[in-house]
Design a protein around this motif. Structure first.
Motif, PDB file in Angstrom:
ATOM      1  N   TYR A  57       2.018  65.902 -27.369  1.00  0.00           N
ATOM      2  CA  TYR A  57       0.764  66.680 -26.050  1.00  0.00           C
ATOM      3  C   TYR A  57       1.556  65.683 -24.851  1.00  0.00           C
ATOM      4  CZ  TYR A  57      -2.189  68.636 -23.016  1.00  0.00           C
ATOM      5  OH  TYR A  57      -3.150  69.305 -21.668  1.00  0.00           O
ATOM      6  N   LEU A  58       1.622  63.976 -24.836  1.00  0.00           N
ATOM      7  CA  LEU A  58       1.916  63.213 -23.731  1.00  0.00           C
ATOM      8  C   LEU A  58       3.478  63.653 -23.504  1.00  0.00           C
ATOM      9  CD1 LEU A  58       0.797  61.107 -21.784  1.00  0.00           C
ATOM     10  CD2 LEU A  58       2.422  59.734 -24.127  1.00  0.00           C
ATOM     11  N   GLY A  59       4.023  63.997 -24.455  1.00  0.00           N
ATOM     12  CA  GLY A  59       5.534  64.148 -24.164  1.00  0.00           C
ATOM     13  C   GLY A  59       5.751  65.450 -23.497  1.00  0.00           C
ATOM     14  N   TRP A  60       4.766  66.223 -22.858  1.00  0.00           N
ATOM     15  CA  TRP A  60       5.113  67.321 -22.665  1.00  0.00           C
ATOM     16  C   TRP A  60       4.387  67.086 -21.056  1.00  0.00           C
ATOM     17  CZ3 TRP A  60       8.567  71.173 -22.663  1.00  0.00           C
ATOM     18  CH2 TRP A  60       9.315  71.156 -23.630  1.00  0.00           C
ATOM     19  N   PHE A  61       2.574  66.233 -20.953  1.00  0.00           N
ATOM     20  CA  PHE A  61       2.355  66.185 -20.194  1.00  0.00           C
ATOM     21  C   PHE A  61       2.463  65.280 -18.846  1.00  0.00           C
ATOM     22  CE2 PHE A  61      -1.330  63.225 -17.510  1.00  0.00           C
ATOM     23  CZ  PHE A  61      -1.784  64.784 -17.392  1.00  0.00           C
ATOM     24  N   ILE A  62       3.873  64.825 -19.466  1.00  0.00           N
ATOM     25  CA  ILE A  62       4.146  64.148 -17.528  1.00  0.00           C
ATOM     26  C   ILE A  62       5.432  64.972 -17.600  1.00  0.00           C
ATOM     27  CG2 ILE A  62       6.037  61.464 -17.614  1.00  0.00           C
ATOM     28  CD1 ILE A  62       4.279  60.300 -19.302  1.00  0.00           C
ATOM     29  N   PRO A  63       6.421  65.378 -17.994  1.00  0.00           N
ATOM     30  CA  PRO A  63       6.959  66.204 -17.498  1.00  0.00           C
ATOM     31  C   PRO A  63       6.422  66.886 -16.767  1.00  0.00           C
ATOM     32  CG  PRO A  63       8.364  65.801 -19.711  1.00  0.00           C
ATOM     33  CD  PRO A  63       6.283  65.183 -19.519  1.00  0.00           C
TER      34      PRO A  63
END
Length: 495
Positions: free
Chosen positions: A85-91
């Motif tokens: 989820y964080l891997g998508w949150f930042i982008p």
């Protein structure tokens, strides 16, 4: 989907990263931060922040990016699938930043044209806020669409598409080789002229006049660390993504030093130009420099046009030169900010770069259109505050924890040292990235919330909640959608 993108040379990587770091904030934010935090005194915490935060964090991002040679979302998933989820949150957060950044860039592009005739007239403030943007702080302003603003925003997105969809090297690489040197040349010419203005010394004396007592204040240190975070775009997954495109033998430590100090040199040169102009304006108007100093859109679209009016015929030369510099700085940054989400989509859903970029350009342009209304300026200020002070800083904190602790940063030391021609990493670096960085980032995040959120209006609170819901839902969709790439969950490490 394997990573077929790669920089053809280290020069392409360097110039692309320098272009990414140098943005609008270097011109309109840093001079104000430098002045308001003790002038010459600020350089002590500033350079300490570069050494303790900027360089160590960039090395960490570059090292992990090289290790996985994949998108940010895929790498986070491989480190620990629970954190996808964080891997998508930042982008996604960075993409939202790109959306409203394109609006400011569009305003500046319009001013490049306006500057040739000084079309803003004798009252730049009234022209910008009332005539051009028709600004309103009322939600009903969303119903008043301004066609001219919508057109220049669309032009920005078309240019981004034209450059980015062509590929990494043919698009961003080749453009960076032209724009970044041109940016430095134009800025040097602009500052050189500014330094010759009568009264320039007044502004420079104000800028560099040290206030040593401020070194005992906590705020000046937090201002320095915050400046480095936003100036170099730390933790925004941009550096990680660009590093995933590098060649096998790249010296990442040396590159980090070059990129960091190139950014520092540029923003300090910009500060010379800004305060030389303010000194000239102070001499001409009889107003003290501290009453003229501002940051953000005020200095770009109000203070500078006022100065160009005072300059007479010289304003017709200096004006276009200044707004062109801002435009170039904005474009070198915005080209990089679309990359993290683009590459993550390519990786997970096995979609070509060209199709992904086209899709994101269309979505980005549509999301930017509400900013082309009378409520656009107010909307931009609200969204910018939420993204930068709340969403992005918190995400950066968790990225630092994941990279330093879950990935285990110590795995990078031997690899990075074996290619370094400058200095070697040791336990000191691990102490910084594992303990010092997360602590400072968390403190800055908490301090920002305490300082800003209590002063929010009801409308700002509502819009921030809506922006947060959009961010969280969009991130969730990308997370739960099934991967089309059979290698999405396959761990591929090089170090």
């Amino acid at each position: 989907m394997s990573n077929k993108n790669e920089w053809n040379s280290n020069l392409s990587f360097l110039l692309a990263m320098i272009g990414s770091a140098i943005g609008l904030g270097n011109i309109w934010r840093y001079p104000y931060v430098l002045y308001s935090n003790g002038g010459g005194t600020f350089y002590i915490p500033y350079f300490i922040a570069i050494l303790l935060l900027g360089i160590p964090f960039l090395i960490l991002e570059y090292g992990v990016g090289y290790n996985y040679k994949s998108s940010f979302a895929k790498a986070i998933t491989q480190i620990n699938s629970k954190w996808q989820y964080l891997g998508w949150f930042i982008p996604v957060t960075v993409f939202i930043f790109t959306v409203y950044y394109s609006v400011v860039l569009a305003w500046d592009g319009l001013y490049v044209v306006l500057s040739f005739s000084k079309a803003w007239g004798s009252n730049p403030n009234a022209y910008f806020a009332t005539t051009l943007l028709q600004s309103s702080q009322n939600f009903t302003g969303l119903l008043n669409f301004i066609p001219l603003i919508g057109i220049v925003i669309a032009i920005v997105w078309i240019i981004i598409w034209f450059i980015s969809h062509r590929g990494l090297e043919k698009g961003i690489g080749n453009v960076s080789k032209v724009l970044v040197p041109l940016l430095f040349i134009v800025m040097m010419a602009l500052v050189g002229f500014s330094l010759t203005l009568p009264g320039a010394a007044i502004g420079l004396n104000e800028l560099f006049n040290p206030n040593w007592q401020l070194l005992t204040k906590f705020d000046i240190w937090m201002a320095a660390f915050a400046q480095i975070i936003f100036s170099i775009s730390l933790g925004m997954s941009i550096s990680f993504t660009y590093a995933s495109y590098i060649k096998e033998d790249t010296d990442l430590i040396t590159n980090t030093l070059i990129i960091t100090f190139a950014n520092a040199i540029f923003e300090n040169i910009a500060a010379l130009g800004v305060f030389s102009v303010l000194g000239y304006m102070s001499l001409h108007s009889g107003t003290a420099v501290h009453d003229l100093v501002t940051q953000g859109i005020g200095i770009v679209f109000i203070v500078y046009p006022t100065v160009f009016n005072i300059l007479g015929q010289w304003g017709f030369i200096l004006g276009p030169l200044f707004f062109l510099t801002v435009y170039l700085a904005g474009f070198t940054s915005i080209l990089s900010s679309i990359e993290p989400l683009s590459f993550s989509i390519q990786n997970k859903f096995n979609i070509s770069r060209s199709k992904t970029i086209t899709f994101l350009i269309i979505v980005g342009a549509l999301l930017a259109m509400p900013f082309a209304t009378s409520f656009g300026q107010t909307l931009l200020e609200y969204v910018d505050t939420f993204i930068n002070l709340i969403a992005l800083l918190l995400a950066i904190f968790f990225e630092c924890i994941i990279f330093a602790w879950m990935f285990k940063a110590e795995k990078l030391i031997d690899f990075l040292n074996s290619r370094s021609k400058t200095f070697k990493l040791g336990k000191w670096w691990l102490i910084i990235v594992k303990y010092i960085l997360p602590m400072f980032i968390l403190i800055i995040w908490i301090g920002g919330i305490i300082d800003v959120v209590p002063n929010w209006t009801f409308s700002q609170l509502i819009l921030s909640v809506l922006c947060g819901i959009f961010l969280l839902v969009t991130t969730l969709i990308f997370t739960i959608l099934p991967a089309k790439d059979e290698n999405w969950n396959e761990k591929q490490e090089r170090i």
